[in-house]
Design a protein around this motif. Structure first.
Motif, PDB file in Angstrom:
ATOM      1  N   GLU A  97     -11.082  36.919  76.563  1.00 31.18           N
ATOM      2  CA  GLU A  97     -12.374  37.305  77.144  1.00 31.18           C
ATOM      3  C   GLU A  97     -13.274  37.987  76.108  1.00 31.18           C
ATOM      4  OE1 GLU A  97     -11.106  39.655  80.507  1.00 31.18           O
ATOM      5  OE2 GLU A  97     -10.920  37.876  81.761  1.00 31.18           O
ATOM      6  N   LEU A 113     -26.222  44.517  73.642  1.00 25.52           N
ATOM      7  CA  LEU A 113     -24.927  45.188  73.667  1.00 25.52           C
ATOM      8  C   LEU A 113     -25.023  46.318  72.651  1.00 25.52           C
ATOM      9  CD1 LEU A 113     -21.843  44.993  74.484  1.00 25.52           C
ATOM     10  CD2 LEU A 113     -21.583  43.408  72.558  1.00 25.52           C
ATOM     11  N   ASP A 152     -17.710  48.922  77.702  1.00 30.32           N
ATOM     12  CA  ASP A 152     -17.412  48.075  78.855  1.00 30.32           C
ATOM     13  C   ASP A 152     -16.786  46.746  78.434  1.00 30.32           C
ATOM     14  OD1 ASP A 152     -18.366  50.031  80.513  1.00 30.32           O
ATOM     15  OD2 ASP A 152     -20.323  49.100  80.846  1.00 30.32           O
ATOM     16  N   VAL A 153     -17.078  46.328  77.212  1.00 29.24           N
ATOM     17  CA  VAL A 153     -16.491  45.096  76.678  1.00 29.24           C
ATOM     18  C   VAL A 153     -15.088  45.379  76.137  1.00 29.24           C
ATOM     19  CG1 VAL A 153     -16.692  43.307  74.886  1.00 29.24           C
ATOM     20  CG2 VAL A 153     -18.722  44.049  76.135  1.00 29.24           C
ATOM     21  N   THR A 154     -14.952  46.484  75.387  1.00 23.69           N
ATOM     22  CA  THR A 154     -13.673  46.788  74.739  1.00 23.69           C
ATOM     23  C   THR A 154     -12.692  47.509  75.661  1.00 23.69           C
ATOM     24  OG1 THR A 154     -14.421  48.952  73.922  1.00 23.69           O
ATOM     25  CG2 THR A 154     -14.832  47.034  72.507  1.00 23.69           C
ATOM     26  N   ARG A 166     -27.001  36.682  72.694  1.00 23.15           N
ATOM     27  CA  ARG A 166     -26.536  38.072  72.824  1.00 23.15           C
ATOM     28  C   ARG A 166     -26.663  38.775  71.477  1.00 23.15           C
ATOM     29  NH1 ARG A 166     -21.951  37.102  74.752  1.00 23.15           N
ATOM     30  NH2 ARG A 166     -22.303  37.579  76.937  1.00 23.15           N
ATOM     31  N   GLY A 201     -16.083  38.462  68.633  1.00 23.80           N
ATOM     32  CA  GLY A 201     -17.347  37.887  69.106  1.00 23.80           C
ATOM     33  C   GLY A 201     -18.291  37.525  67.978  1.00 23.80           C
ATOM     34  N   GLN A 255     -25.715  46.369  77.844  1.00 27.72           N
ATOM     35  CA  GLN A 255     -24.295  46.515  78.149  1.00 27.72           C
ATOM     36  C   GLN A 255     -23.651  47.453  77.141  1.00 27.72           C
ATOM     37  OE1 GLN A 255     -21.931  42.897  77.841  1.00 27.72           O
ATOM     38  NE2 GLN A 255     -20.442  43.650  79.317  1.00 27.72           N
ATOM     39  N   LYS A 286     -12.557  42.681  70.320  1.00 26.30           N
ATOM     40  CA  LYS A 286     -13.517  42.041  71.231  1.00 26.30           C
ATOM     41  C   LYS A 286     -14.926  42.048  70.644  1.00 26.30           C
ATOM     42  CE  LYS A 286     -11.375  41.927  75.706  1.00 26.30           C
ATOM     43  NZ  LYS A 286     -11.569  42.073  77.147  1.00 26.30           N
ATOM     44  N   VAL A 335     -20.808  48.764  74.728  1.00 25.48           N
ATOM     45  CA  VAL A 335     -19.681  48.197  73.980  1.00 25.48           C
ATOM     46  C   VAL A 335     -18.366  48.609  74.652  1.00 25.48           C
ATOM     47  CG1 VAL A 335     -18.371  48.409  71.810  1.00 25.48           C
ATOM     48  CG2 VAL A 335     -20.805  47.890  71.746  1.00 25.48           C
ATOM     49  N   PRO A 384     -16.705  37.965  74.206  1.00 26.30           N
ATOM     50  CA  PRO A 384     -18.055  37.392  74.329  1.00 26.30           C
ATOM     51  C   PRO A 384     -18.642  37.002  72.966  1.00 26.30           C
ATOM     52  CG  PRO A 384     -18.175  39.782  74.482  1.00 26.30           C
ATOM     53  CD  PRO A 384     -16.716  39.436  74.342  1.00 26.30           C
TER      54      PRO A 384
END
Length: 197
Positions: A96, A35, A56-58, A9, A78, A52, A74, A54, A98
């Protein structure tokens, strides 16, 4: 070899996008997922690759006029999470977070903005915060992460991937980390010089 690490990633957050397309193409061919945020994310998607957000991750949007995008546990978890540290791995799973194996950054053009004769407010807005933090985090965790701190290193990474696939040796990651701290040191020196002029 134990010191070889696969790139799965990549977090891409760049100001200058020239020369990035070739590197993205090769990373995509090697199965690396992307990302990103804002303009860089749009650029990646325009090249035809999935990316993706960022956010959507945070679960946080870009805020304060874009001043805060990547500054989040997050993202930095990672990058800074140690792959061989059981405690880090447990916390990454718990929250969670990544794993991010590659960080590609190209900082806001502070020196060019100063040289252009821009006003103080424009110059201050070109002091990169998120980018410089990503560079330092990636360089600190060179044991696990590849840091590309400016567009000058795009081709260097591309050559490595062309030769050995989407993986790097510890020696290569350490070399990129050294270059990264050189970039951050130069950048901060330029900002300091402007403030004390």
């Amino acid at each position: 070899m134990a010191d070889k690490k696969k790139i799965k990633r990549a977090l891409v957050s760049v100001f200058h996008k020239d020369g990035l397309d070739e590197l993205l193409k090769k990373l995509n061919e090697e199965g690396v997922s992307f990302l990103s945020t804002g303009g860089t994310q749009k650029f990646i998607e325009e090249q035809g690759y999935k990316c993706q957000k960022v956010e959507d991750v945070t679960t946080y949007p870009s805020i304060l006029g874009g001043r805060v995008k990547t500054l989040h546990p997050k993202v930095f978890g990672g990058i800074l999470g140690r792959r061989e540290n059981e405690g880090d791995q447990q916390q990454m799973a718990q929250y969670e977070i990544p794993e991010i194996d590659l960080v590609i950054v190209d900082l806001y053009p502070f020196e060019q903005t100063v040289a252009s004769g821009a006003g103080e407010q424009d110059i201050i807005e070109k002091i990169d915060i998120g980018g410089i933090s990503l560079i330092r985090a990636g360089a600190k965790n060179f044991n696990d992460v590849v840091i590309i701190p400016s567009k000058e290193e795009y081709k260097l990474l591309l050559d490595i991937i062309n030769e050995q696939g989407a993986e790097t040796t510890l020696e290569q990651r350490r070399m990129f980390a050294a270059r990264a701290f050189g970039v951050s040191s130069h950048y901060d020196t330029a900002i300091h010089s402007w403030f004390v002029k």
